[in-house]
Design a protein around this motif. Sequence first.
Motif, PDB file in Angstrom:
ATOM      1  N   THR A 100       0.825  -1.207   0.000  1.00 26.31           N
ATOM      2  CA  THR A 100       0.000   0.000   0.000  1.00 26.31           C
ATOM      3  C   THR A 100       0.863   1.262   0.000  1.00 26.31           C
ATOM      4  O   THR A 100       0.507   2.258  -0.642  1.00 26.31           O
ATOM      5  N   ASP A 101       1.990   1.227   0.704  1.00 22.91           N
ATOM      6  CA  ASP A 101       2.903   2.381   0.697  1.00 22.91           C
ATOM      7  C   ASP A 101       3.461   2.627  -0.701  1.00 22.91           C
ATOM      8  O   ASP A 101       3.583   3.772  -1.152  1.00 22.91           O
ATOM      9  N   GLU A 104       0.670   4.089  -2.927  1.00 22.82           N
ATOM     10  CA  GLU A 104       0.363   5.461  -2.557  1.00 22.82           C
ATOM     11  C   GLU A 104       1.490   6.408  -2.963  1.00 22.82           C
ATOM     12  O   GLU A 104       1.248   7.533  -3.400  1.00 22.82           O
ATOM     13  N   ILE A 109      -2.722   7.116  -4.107  1.00 28.91           N
ATOM     14  CA  ILE A 109      -3.999   6.497  -3.735  1.00 28.91           C
ATOM     15  C   ILE A 109      -3.768   5.496  -2.617  1.00 28.91           C
ATOM     16  O   ILE A 109      -2.891   4.636  -2.709  1.00 28.91           O
ATOM     17  N   ASN A 110      -4.575   5.611  -1.565  1.00 30.69           N
ATOM     18  CA  ASN A 110      -4.528   4.620  -0.490  1.00 30.69           C
ATOM     19  C   ASN A 110      -5.399   3.421  -0.868  1.00 30.69           C
ATOM     20  O   ASN A 110      -6.590   3.577  -1.147  1.00 30.69           O
ATOM     21  N   THR A 111      -4.824   2.239  -0.896  1.00 28.17           N
ATOM     22  CA  THR A 111      -5.561   1.058  -1.359  1.00 28.17           C
ATOM     23  C   THR A 111      -5.819   0.042  -0.254  1.00 28.17           C
ATOM     24  O   THR A 111      -6.223  -1.083  -0.536  1.00 28.17           O
ATOM     25  N   ARG A 140      -6.308   2.622   7.026  1.00 34.75           N
ATOM     26  CA  ARG A 140      -4.859   2.738   6.900  1.00 34.75           C
ATOM     27  C   ARG A 140      -4.224   1.813   7.929  1.00 34.75           C
ATOM     28  O   ARG A 140      -4.798   1.567   8.993  1.00 34.75           O
TER      29      ARG A 140
END
Length: 224
Positions: A100-101, A104, A109-111, A140
Amino acid sequence: MEITEKLLTELQNRLKVGSRRGVHLNAITGRSRYKFDITRLSHIDENLPQNFINALLSELPLKFKVSWKDNVPDLNSLFEEDQAQLVRITKSFENLINQTDAIESEKGINTFGFGFPILVRRDQSDNKLTVAPILIWSLRIKRTKDFNTWEILRNDEDPIYINEVLINHLQSDSKIEIDQVSSEYMDDGLIDRNELLDICVNLMESWTCNKKLDFKLSDYAASF
């Protein structure tokens, strides 16, 4: 390759209704590095999965700690299989954070998300199973300074949304029309237990009498 009308139609349909290879229609974790079944947290504390669900449905902002630092002071004191389960959980969380980092950082975009509850149904078109989340919470996850400790976070800017890919898939496969989640449920930024039940009941009422819904406690936290 010749671009035909049939090819364009198939492409449009795939973009609209998704694929069972994607997490929106396939919440089964299997061996995926980017899906995590929350019931695995019971290896740390048998109450931890249910505690997470309770917090998700009642707390905003959400700051839920996952840790086996205090529960397991000495890893060597555990049976080999118990040790292996905790090591796998650690690796899974680190994979999710790194994935995810990276996304992003690259796309902004935060997934990271949580899907619940899970709808299990056999499609009419090919008799294959679709295992899909009904609602998706944007969350998160981060490491803390404590050893083997992570936090799952949510604030009032993190949305909750119905799984649009599932809605389109149901309409395409069985002509089932599912309404959007009413904005009234989201006025306080939370969906509590009673509201979640109402959403599930409304979904079931959209179903014809010869269809079956099966809900179970499961989740995913993965790249969408």
